[in-house]
Enzyme design. Structure first.
Site, PDB file in Angstrom:
ATOM      1  CD  GLU A 151      32.812  40.669  39.590  1.00  0.00           C
ATOM      2  OE1 GLU A 151      33.642  40.172  38.801  1.00  0.00           O
ATOM      3  OE2 GLU A 151      33.133  41.480  40.468  1.00  0.00           O
ATOM      4  CG  HIS A 179      19.824  24.144  63.014  1.00  0.00           C
ATOM      5  ND1 HIS A 179      18.943  23.447  63.806  1.00  0.00           N
ATOM      6  CD2 HIS A 179      20.530  23.205  62.326  1.00  0.00           C
ATOM      7  CE1 HIS A 179      19.122  22.143  63.622  1.00  0.00           C
ATOM      8  NE2 HIS A 179      20.078  21.980  62.722  1.00  0.00           N
ATOM      9  CE  LYS A 192      37.314  48.558  40.551  1.00  0.00           C
ATOM     10  NZ  LYS A 192      38.009  47.995  39.406  1.00  0.00           N
TER      11      LYS A 192
HETATM   12  O1  PA5 Z   1      36.355  39.176  37.790  1.00  0.00           O
HETATM   13  C1  PA5 Z   1      36.844  40.274  37.752  1.00  0.00           C
HETATM   14  O2  PA5 Z   1      37.313  40.768  36.707  1.00  0.00           O
HETATM   15  C2  PA5 Z   1      36.951  41.129  39.002  1.00  0.00           C
HETATM   16  O3  PA5 Z   1      36.343  40.526  40.089  1.00  0.00           O
HETATM   17  C3  PA5 Z   1      38.410  41.389  39.337  1.00  0.00           C
HETATM   18  O4  PA5 Z   1      39.054  40.156  39.551  1.00  0.00           O
HETATM   19  C4  PA5 Z   1      38.547  42.263  40.592  1.00  0.00           C
HETATM   20  O5  PA5 Z   1      37.804  43.426  40.445  1.00  0.00           O
HETATM   21  C5  PA5 Z   1      40.010  42.614  40.827  1.00  0.00           C
HETATM   22  O6  PA5 Z   1      40.527  43.296  39.728  1.00  0.00           O
HETATM   23  P1  PA5 Z   1      42.080  43.468  39.514  1.00  0.00           P
HETATM   24  O7  PA5 Z   1      42.665  42.105  39.337  1.00  0.00           O
HETATM   25  O8  PA5 Z   1      42.204  44.299  38.277  1.00  0.00           O
HETATM   26  O9  PA5 Z   1      42.639  44.149  40.729  1.00  0.00           O
END
Ligand code: PA5
Length: 453
Positions: free
Chosen positions: A288, A309, A430
């Site tokens: 990310e 394997h 989303k």
């Molecule tokens: O690193 C990040 O910001 C994302 O992976 C969030 O942790 C994830 O999308 C969950 O978001 P939220 O805590 O707003 O539910």
């Protein structure tokens, strides 16, 4: 000095020399991060967190855990991405592999399970089966407070809790961790009277394991959050006046040099199955943070020797676009979540399995040899291989590892010239999901998407 050591012996000279040239830039990126001059500086609250706020927060969390006036034997963490992976990494690394199935010999911790990280109906049905046999406490974690997966799981579990315990006791069994002011979960926590903790505004989800996001459920489940913070603190302190080739800088520089050299996949290999979720956490952090604007190494995890394997063939002889790092654990006594138990190959009167040459040797010795053998083979097959050495698998080492990777990732993003603290790409699915499910405000998108199906 950081307790984590990096070995780059199995990186070819050309790449080593390219990495050496990048080291000063990595050092400059670290200073920008420390002085909050980097891109995305408003999300660097995680840096030096133990010293700034972490230790004080740990005390507040201990107070809360001590003041709970309900008995619980099962902690349920509801969250997705950065809101659960850090906690899961620690709990999986430090729990008995068969927790819940054997009477574990490592102390009586409450059970810990996870929800809200998928949309599986059967998964939730089965979780309710588990809760029926337990006295649960729920920690719902969402920074935004509006993420679909945890919101759906929380509604199901809250409704179950209210039916089973009544509204008043249910609300004593729910702790919310979310933004301090805004979002649906914050409003709910206020209106329902849940105990709550804040996700700091200047810390993004995947950098939040050492904040209340990770520490609250870990404390509820009986882990040593103070040691976790201490391990991270040690790494941050080692970066106050770092050597030019500090392992964090070197790791970032080798990855960056490999990327510039045409590598596209970065593998983190591990030899202890209990590190599976540590590597999942790492995948999310780097995926990310770096994967945007058409750039970035694709982070992949492989479990050795299991995957020797399976994917091992590809790593050895497939497309030469890979780099690999082996996550090694130095102390063989420290690989079982703090339980010092060992196992040797038994001696037997016959030798039909041809293992006599291994008799009386520890399994960990064989595992280590397999990892070293693999690293040499992969290097010889054209894959630059680093080895990252953890002293043990315990809270302190995991805290150090979190700080190590978070800092290296922030530096990696700077070297790649992307903002390592945002995740604009996550919004695409989303929005489509809202459109397809008919969320108010997304109706037109829904019509447009259905036309394409
Ligand atoms: O690193 C990040 O910001 C994302 O992976 C969030 O942790 C994830 O999308 C969950 O978001 P939220 O805590 O707003 O539910």
């Amino acid at each position: 000095m950081s307790s984590i050591k990096l070995d780059i012996q199995m990186v070819d000279d050309e790449l080593k020399s390219a990495a050496r040239e990048i080291l000063p830039k990595a050092g400059a990126a670290l200073r920008d991060l420390q002085e909050k001059r980097c891109t995305g500086a408003e999300f660097t609250g995680w840096y030096d967190w133990p010293k700034i706020k972490g230790h004080a927060l740990a005390k507040d969390i201990r107070k809360l855990v001590g003041s709970l006036d309900v008995f619980y034997d099962q902690v349920v963490v509801i969250g997705i991405g950065g809101s659960y992976l850090g906690c899961r990494a620690v709990t999986d690394a430090l729990s008995h592999s068969y927790a819940g199935q054997v009477t574990a010999k490592q102390g009586r911790r409450p059970g810990l399970t996870f929800a809200g990280h998928h949309l599986s109906e059967s998964g939730l049905v089965e979780l309710l089966d588990l809760l029926e046999e337990k006295q649960p406490i729920i920690n719902v974690i969402s920074k935004s407070g509006t993420t679909t997966e945890p919101a759906v799981a929380f509604r199901v579990i809250r409704s179950y809790m209210e039916k089973r315990f009544g509204k008043e006791e249910a609300s004593k069994r729910i702790i919310a961790t979310t933004d301090s002011k805004s979002g649906a979960l914050r409003s709910l926590a206020k209106s329902e009277g849940f105990k709550s903790f804040d996700v700091p505004g200047d810390v993004g989800g995947r950098y939040s394991v050492l904040t209340a996001v990770g520490l609250v459920p870990l404390a509820l489940a009986g882990f040593n959050i103070e040691d976790l913070l201490q391990g991270a603190d040690d790494v941050f302190r080692s970066l106050e006046a770092p050597a030019a080739d500090h392992p964090v800088l070197q790791y970032a520089a080798v990855r960056s040099a490999a990327y510039q050299n045409g590598k596209t996949v970065d593998i983190l290999a591990y030899g202890e199955p209990r590190l599976f979720h540590t590597v999942e956490w790492w995948k999310q952090l780097f995926g990310e943070s770096e994967g945007k604007e058409g750039k970035g190494l694709f982070p992949a995890g492989v479990a050795y020797t299991t995957d020797l394997h399976s994917l091992g063939q590809y790593v050895q002889e497939g497309v030469r676009n890979l780099i690999e790092t082996f996550l090694m654990v130095d102390d063989p006594l420290g690989r079982t979540g703090g339980v010092e138990r060992r196992l040797r190959i038994p001696a037997m009167s016959e030798n039909a399995d041809e293992l006599r040459y291994l008799e009386n040797r520890f399994i960990s010795e064989i595992n280590d040899a397999a990892l070293v053998a693999t690293r040499i083979a992969h290097f010889d097959g054209g894959v630059p291989c680093m080895a990252l050495h953890l002293p043990r698998i315990d809270e302190k080492s995991l805290g150090a590892l979190f700080a190590f990777f978070e800092t290296a990732c922030a530096i990696g993003g700077a070297l790649l010239q992307v903002n390592p603290f945002d995740q604009p790409g996550v919004e695409a699915y989303k929005k489509n999901l809202f459109g397809l499910l008919g969320k108010p405000g997304f109706e037109n998108l829904g019509v447009e998407l259905r036309r394409r199906l």
